[in-house]
Design a protein around this motif. Structure first.
Motif, PDB file in Angstrom:
ATOM      1  N   ARG A 183       0.787  -1.125  -0.029  1.00 47.37           N
ATOM      2  CA  ARG A 183       0.174  -0.047  -0.085  1.00 47.37           C
ATOM      3  C   ARG A 183       0.716   1.189   0.129  1.00 47.37           C
ATOM      4  O   ARG A 183       1.840   1.323   0.859  1.00 47.37           O
ATOM      5  CB  ARG A 183      -0.883   0.004   1.200  1.00 47.37           C
ATOM      6  N   ILE A 184       0.716   2.236  -0.966  1.00 52.98           N
ATOM      7  CA  ILE A 184       1.340   3.409  -1.102  1.00 52.98           C
ATOM      8  C   ILE A 184       0.551   4.622  -0.804  1.00 52.98           C
ATOM      9  O   ILE A 184      -0.495   4.757  -1.654  1.00 52.98           O
ATOM     10  CB  ILE A 184       2.039   3.457  -2.372  1.00 52.98           C
ATOM     11  N   GLU A 185       0.486   5.236   0.317  1.00 51.47           N
ATOM     12  CA  GLU A 185      -0.511   6.186   0.837  1.00 51.47           C
ATOM     13  C   GLU A 185      -0.039   7.596   0.346  1.00 51.47           C
ATOM     14  O   GLU A 185       1.393   7.960   0.323  1.00 51.47           O
ATOM     15  CB  GLU A 185      -0.233   6.252   2.285  1.00 51.47           C
ATOM     16  N   ILE A 186      -0.702   8.270  -0.479  1.00 49.58           N
ATOM     17  CA  ILE A 186      -0.537   9.569  -0.948  1.00 49.58           C
ATOM     18  C   ILE A 186      -1.486  10.728  -0.481  1.00 49.58           C
ATOM     19  O   ILE A 186      -2.802  10.281  -0.742  1.00 49.58           O
ATOM     20  CB  ILE A 186      -0.499   9.413  -2.549  1.00 49.58           C
ATOM     21  N   THR A 187      -0.996  11.653   0.133  1.00 45.84           N
ATOM     22  CA  THR A 187      -1.828  12.665   0.450  1.00 45.84           C
ATOM     23  C   THR A 187      -1.835  13.945  -0.325  1.00 45.84           C
ATOM     24  O   THR A 187      -2.281  15.122   0.097  1.00 45.84           O
ATOM     25  CB  THR A 187      -1.753  12.747   2.065  1.00 45.84           C
ATOM     26  N   GLU A 188      -0.936  14.025  -1.335  1.00 43.48           N
ATOM     27  CA  GLU A 188      -0.741  15.086  -2.266  1.00 43.48           C
ATOM     28  C   GLU A 188      -1.874  15.364  -3.018  1.00 43.48           C
ATOM     29  O   GLU A 188      -2.641  14.538  -3.298  1.00 43.48           O
ATOM     30  CB  GLU A 188       0.484  15.031  -2.833  1.00 43.48           C
ATOM     31  N   ASP A 189      -1.903  16.608  -3.864  1.00 45.54           N
ATOM     32  CA  ASP A 189      -2.919  16.536  -4.716  1.00 45.54           C
ATOM     33  C   ASP A 189      -2.928  16.088  -6.081  1.00 45.54           C
ATOM     34  O   ASP A 189      -3.713  15.715  -6.688  1.00 45.54           O
ATOM     35  CB  ASP A 189      -3.092  18.339  -5.035  1.00 45.54           C
ATOM     36  N   THR A 190      -1.475  15.645  -6.247  1.00 43.38           N
ATOM     37  CA  THR A 190      -1.198  15.077  -7.542  1.00 43.38           C
ATOM     38  C   THR A 190      -0.072  13.936  -7.212  1.00 43.38           C
ATOM     39  O   THR A 190       0.408  14.178  -6.219  1.00 43.38           O
ATOM     40  CB  THR A 190      -0.700  15.946  -8.789  1.00 43.38           C
ATOM     41  N   PHE A 191       0.124  13.044  -8.236  1.00 43.21           N
ATOM     42  CA  PHE A 191       1.313  12.223  -8.120  1.00 43.21           C
ATOM     43  C   PHE A 191       1.736  11.760  -9.370  1.00 43.21           C
ATOM     44  O   PHE A 191       0.575  11.695 -10.541  1.00 43.21           O
ATOM     45  CB  PHE A 191       0.971  10.844  -7.074  1.00 43.21           C
ATOM     46  N   THR A 192       2.680  11.364  -9.722  1.00 43.92           N
ATOM     47  CA  THR A 192       3.247  10.779 -11.027  1.00 43.92           C
ATOM     48  C   THR A 192       3.672   9.349 -10.940  1.00 43.92           C
ATOM     49  O   THR A 192       4.175   9.057 -10.051  1.00 43.92           O
ATOM     50  CB  THR A 192       4.295  11.722 -11.580  1.00 43.92           C
ATOM     51  N   ILE A 193       3.189   8.727 -12.034  1.00 40.84           N
ATOM     52  CA  ILE A 193       3.618   7.206 -12.126  1.00 40.84           C
ATOM     53  C   ILE A 193       4.453   7.140 -13.212  1.00 40.84           C
ATOM     54  O   ILE A 193       4.288   7.811 -14.329  1.00 40.84           O
ATOM     55  CB  ILE A 193       2.334   6.349 -12.382  1.00 40.84           C
ATOM     56  N   VAL A 194       5.717   6.508 -12.945  1.00 38.69           N
ATOM     57  CA  VAL A 194       6.774   6.293 -14.149  1.00 38.69           C
ATOM     58  C   VAL A 194       6.761   5.001 -14.499  1.00 38.69           C
ATOM     59  O   VAL A 194       7.017   4.202 -13.412  1.00 38.69           O
ATOM     60  CB  VAL A 194       7.929   7.189 -13.381  1.00 38.69           C
ATOM     61  N   LEU A 249      -9.502   3.164 -18.908  1.00 34.41           N
ATOM     62  CA  LEU A 249      -8.779   3.907 -19.487  1.00 34.41           C
ATOM     63  C   LEU A 249      -8.738   5.334 -19.036  1.00 34.41           C
ATOM     64  O   LEU A 249      -9.758   5.804 -18.628  1.00 34.41           O
ATOM     65  CB  LEU A 249      -8.877   3.851 -21.040  1.00 34.41           C
ATOM     66  N   ILE A 250      -7.495   5.857 -18.349  1.00 35.61           N
ATOM     67  CA  ILE A 250      -7.359   7.197 -17.929  1.00 35.61           C
ATOM     68  C   ILE A 250      -6.951   8.046 -19.307  1.00 35.61           C
ATOM     69  O   ILE A 250      -7.653   9.040 -19.513  1.00 35.61           O
ATOM     70  CB  ILE A 250      -6.085   7.154 -16.837  1.00 35.61           C
ATOM     71  N   SER A 251      -5.906   7.550 -19.888  1.00 32.73           N
ATOM     72  CA  SER A 251      -5.469   8.557 -20.897  1.00 32.73           C
ATOM     73  C   SER A 251      -4.490   7.762 -21.656  1.00 32.73           C
ATOM     74  O   SER A 251      -3.764   6.828 -21.473  1.00 32.73           O
ATOM     75  CB  SER A 251      -4.693   9.755 -20.182  1.00 32.73           C
ATOM     76  N   ASP A 299       7.872   8.207 -25.007  1.00 35.01           N
ATOM     77  CA  ASP A 299       9.111   8.876 -24.547  1.00 35.01           C
ATOM     78  C   ASP A 299      10.165   7.889 -24.111  1.00 35.01           C
ATOM     79  O   ASP A 299       9.733   6.812 -23.595  1.00 35.01           O
ATOM     80  CB  ASP A 299       8.616   9.859 -23.445  1.00 35.01           C
ATOM     81  N   ILE A 300      11.223   8.391 -23.846  1.00 33.66           N
ATOM     82  CA  ILE A 300      12.524   7.480 -23.345  1.00 33.66           C
ATOM     83  C   ILE A 300      11.982   7.168 -21.860  1.00 33.66           C
ATOM     84  O   ILE A 300      12.500   6.162 -21.485  1.00 33.66           O
ATOM     85  CB  ILE A 300      13.851   8.108 -23.689  1.00 33.66           C
ATOM     86  N   GLU A 301      11.443   8.310 -21.194  1.00 35.07           N
ATOM     87  CA  GLU A 301      11.358   8.141 -19.624  1.00 35.07           C
ATOM     88  C   GLU A 301       9.868   8.334 -19.489  1.00 35.07           C
ATOM     89  O   GLU A 301       9.618   9.339 -19.072  1.00 35.07           O
ATOM     90  CB  GLU A 301      12.124   8.913 -18.933  1.00 35.07           C
ATOM     91  N   PRO A 302       8.952   7.453 -19.779  1.00 28.72           N
ATOM     92  CA  PRO A 302       7.378   7.618 -19.734  1.00 28.72           C
ATOM     93  C   PRO A 302       7.019   7.920 -18.261  1.00 28.72           C
ATOM     94  O   PRO A 302       7.569   7.249 -17.586  1.00 28.72           O
ATOM     95  CB  PRO A 302       6.763   6.321 -20.441  1.00 28.72           C
ATOM     96  N   SER A 303       5.922   8.626 -18.483  1.00 24.55           N
ATOM     97  CA  SER A 303       5.171   8.937 -17.084  1.00 24.55           C
ATOM     98  C   SER A 303       3.838   9.619 -17.332  1.00 24.55           C
ATOM     99  O   SER A 303       3.668   9.809 -18.191  1.00 24.55           O
ATOM    100  CB  SER A 303       6.137   9.923 -16.107  1.00 24.55           C
ATOM    101  N   PHE A 304       2.997   9.515 -16.159  1.00 20.78           N
ATOM    102  CA  PHE A 304       1.730  10.247 -16.264  1.00 20.78           C
ATOM    103  C   PHE A 304       1.554  10.719 -14.918  1.00 20.78           C
ATOM    104  O   PHE A 304       1.613   9.875 -13.920  1.00 20.78           O
ATOM    105  CB  PHE A 304       0.783   9.174 -16.765  1.00 20.78           C
ATOM    106  N   THR A 305       0.794  11.792 -14.832  1.00 18.06           N
ATOM    107  CA  THR A 305       0.621  12.378 -13.580  1.00 18.06           C
ATOM    108  C   THR A 305      -1.052  12.437 -13.364  1.00 18.06           C
ATOM    109  O   THR A 305      -1.700  12.924 -14.286  1.00 18.06           O
ATOM    110  CB  THR A 305       0.948  13.727 -13.774  1.00 18.06           C
ATOM    111  N   ILE A 306      -1.319  11.811 -12.097  1.00 22.65           N
ATOM    112  CA  ILE A 306      -2.615  11.636 -11.691  1.00 22.65           C
ATOM    113  C   ILE A 306      -3.000  13.199 -11.036  1.00 22.65           C
ATOM    114  O   ILE A 306      -2.412  13.397 -10.027  1.00 22.65           O
ATOM    115  CB  ILE A 306      -2.792  10.257 -10.775  1.00 22.65           C
ATOM    116  N   THR A 307      -4.082  13.376 -11.289  1.00 24.43           N
ATOM    117  CA  THR A 307      -4.826  14.576 -10.969  1.00 24.43           C
ATOM    118  C   THR A 307      -6.336  14.513 -10.406  1.00 24.43           C
ATOM    119  O   THR A 307      -6.791  13.614 -10.971  1.00 24.43           O
ATOM    120  CB  THR A 307      -4.690  15.932 -11.682  1.00 24.43           C
ATOM    121  N   GLN A 308      -6.856  15.421  -9.657  1.00 21.16           N
ATOM    122  CA  GLN A 308      -8.251  15.280  -9.618  1.00 21.16           C
ATOM    123  C   GLN A 308      -8.925  15.766 -10.896  1.00 21.16           C
ATOM    124  O   GLN A 308     -10.284  15.186 -10.866  1.00 21.16           O
ATOM    125  CB  GLN A 308      -8.610  16.298  -8.397  1.00 21.16           C
ATOM    126  N   ASP A 309      -8.345  16.154 -11.897  1.00 18.05           N
ATOM    127  CA  ASP A 309      -9.170  16.232 -13.010  1.00 18.05           C
ATOM    128  C   ASP A 309      -9.221  14.925 -13.859  1.00 18.05           C
ATOM    129  O   ASP A 309     -10.105  14.840 -14.621  1.00 18.05           O
ATOM    130  CB  ASP A 309      -8.211  17.182 -14.061  1.00 18.05           C
TER     131      ASP A 309
END
Length: 112
Positions: free
Chosen positions: A14-25, A52-54, A59-69
């Protein structure tokens, strides 16, 4: 996809996140080269089906940022696929044995 290949409802970390956004790499499959794009999926913890989110630019270093949007607070597992030449790969999930950590992981995203 068969449930056993998607590591359905395993223990994981379990990874707890309390920030408004987080990024998955994630690490691209170096043997396959850079695909045309990636697809990012999520599912509520304990559910079988993926949503599906998006689509994410390759990219060579792919990532996606999760937001409340794009997702509300909750407990989630994530998966990514690669799309090349119109063909989508199998999903690689956060609960897969090859995820880091090796026991897999899921996110518990909430406010304090």
């Amino acid at each position: 996809l068969p449930l056993d290949s998607l590591s359905f409802n395993e223990a994981g970390e379990r990874i707890e996140i309390t920030e408004d956004t987080f990024t998955i790499v994630w690490d691209p499959d170096s043997q396959s080269g850079i695909p045309d794009l990636y697809r990012m999926y999520f599912r509520n913890r304990g559910n079988e089906s993926w949503s599906l989110i998006s689509e994410v630019a390759a990219d060579i270093e792919p990532s996606f940022t999760i937001t409340q949007d794009n997702l509300s607070f909750g407990i989630y597992e994530f998966a990514v696929s690669a799309v090349a030449g119109g063909i989508e790969s199998d999903l690689h999930t956060s609960m897969d044995d090859t995820a880091s950590p090796g026991t897999g992981w899921f996110v518990d995203w909430h406010t304090l």
